[in-house]
Write a protein that holds these residues in place. Structure first.
Motif, short mmCIF file in Angstrom:
data_model
loop_
_atom_site.label_atom_id
_atom_site.label_comp_id
_atom_site.label_asym_id
_atom_site.label_seq_id
_atom_site.Cartn_x
_atom_site.Cartn_y
_atom_site.Cartn_z
N LYS A 19 -15.29 47.50 5.46
CA LYS A 19 -14.61 47.03 6.67
C LYS A 19 -13.61 45.90 6.40
O LYS A 19 -12.97 45.41 7.32
N ASN A 20 -13.47 45.47 5.13
CA ASN A 20 -12.54 44.40 4.77
C ASN A 20 -12.76 43.17 5.65
O ASN A 20 -11.87 42.72 6.37
N CYS A 21 -13.99 42.66 5.59
CA CYS A 21 -14.37 41.56 6.47
C CYS A 21 -15.38 40.66 5.77
O CYS A 21 -15.66 40.82 4.60
N THR A 22 -15.93 39.72 6.52
CA THR A 22 -17.00 38.85 6.02
C THR A 22 -18.31 39.31 6.65
O THR A 22 -18.36 39.62 7.85
N SER B 285 -14.37 40.31 14.01
CA SER B 285 -14.01 41.28 12.97
C SER B 285 -15.03 41.28 11.82
O SER B 285 -14.85 41.98 10.83
N ASP B 286 -16.09 40.50 11.95
CA ASP B 286 -17.10 40.38 10.91
C ASP B 286 -18.44 40.96 11.40
O ASP B 286 -18.53 41.47 12.51
N LYS C 158 -10.83 50.60 8.01
CA LYS C 158 -10.94 49.19 7.63
C LYS C 158 -10.59 48.31 8.82
O LYS C 158 -9.69 48.60 9.60
N LYS C 159 -11.31 47.21 8.94
CA LYS C 159 -10.96 46.20 9.92
C LYS C 159 -10.08 45.18 9.21
O LYS C 159 -10.36 44.77 8.11
N GLU C 160 -9.03 44.79 9.82
CA GLU C 160 -8.17 43.75 9.24
C GLU C 160 -8.57 42.41 9.83
O GLU C 160 -8.94 42.31 10.99
N HIS C 161 -8.49 41.38 9.01
CA HIS C 161 -8.78 40.04 9.53
C HIS C 161 -7.76 39.68 10.59
O HIS C 161 -6.59 40.01 10.49
#
Length: 132
Positions: free
Chosen positions: A86-89, A26-27, A128-131
Motif C-alpha cells: 500500500k506504500n504507507c506506514t 493512508s496508513d 497502492k495508496k500514495e502518501h
C-alpha cells in the motif's frame, strides 16, 4: 480512502489467531493476538520507501520487543507486506502465547500467519495508496 476495519481468524495448534486491520488515513494499524487473552509481545513500525536498488518499494522497520518474546517475526512480516503493497506506514502489535510451545508449533503458527498475510493482501488488492 478505506474507512472500515477488517478482521481475520485462523485456527492452529489449538488456538485461534485473530487479526484486525484498521485503516488510519493512508496508513494502517494491525493487531495480532490469540483467542486466549494473550499479551503484547512486540510492536513494529514499517515505513514504505523507495527500494535501495532503485526499483520498486521496500520498507524500513523498527522493532520494540518484550524480553524473551519472538512475536516480532509475525509483526514484521505483516507490517512490511502491507506497507510495501500500500506504500504507507504500518504499525503492528502482536501477542501470541502457547504454553510449552515446540519448534514445530512455532513453524505452524508462522505458516498460519503467512496465510493471514495472503488473505489481508488479497482483500487490499494491489492498488497502492500514495502518501497525502
Amino acid at each position: 480512502m478505506e474507512s472500515l476495519s477488517r478482521s481475520y481468524a485462523k485456527s492452529v495448534c489449538g488456538i485461534t489467531l485473530l487479526c484486525d486491520v484498521i485503516p488510519m488515513g493512508s496508513d494502517y494499524t494491525i493487531c495480532v493476538r490469540d483467542d486466549k487473552g494473550g499479551h503484547v509481545g512486540s510492536a513494529v513500525m514499517s515505513i514504505a520507501r523507495q527500494s535501495l536498488t532503485g526499483e520498486g518499494i521496500s520498507a524500513t522497520t523498527s522493532v520494540l520487543n518484550r524480553v524473551g518474546h519472538k512475536d516480532d517475526e509475525v509483526a514484521r512480516m505483516l507490517a512490511e507486506a502491507v506497507a510495501i503493497q500500500k506504500n504507507c506506514t504500518v504499525v503492528c502489535t502482536c501477542g501470541i502465547h502457547l504454553d510449552g510451545i515446540t519448534l514445530e508449533q512455532i513453524q505452524e503458527i508462522l505458516d498460519a500467519c503467512g496465510e493471514l498475510e495472503q488473505m489481508i493482501l488479497a482483500d487490499m488488492g494491489d492498488g497502492k495508496k500514495e502518501h497525502e
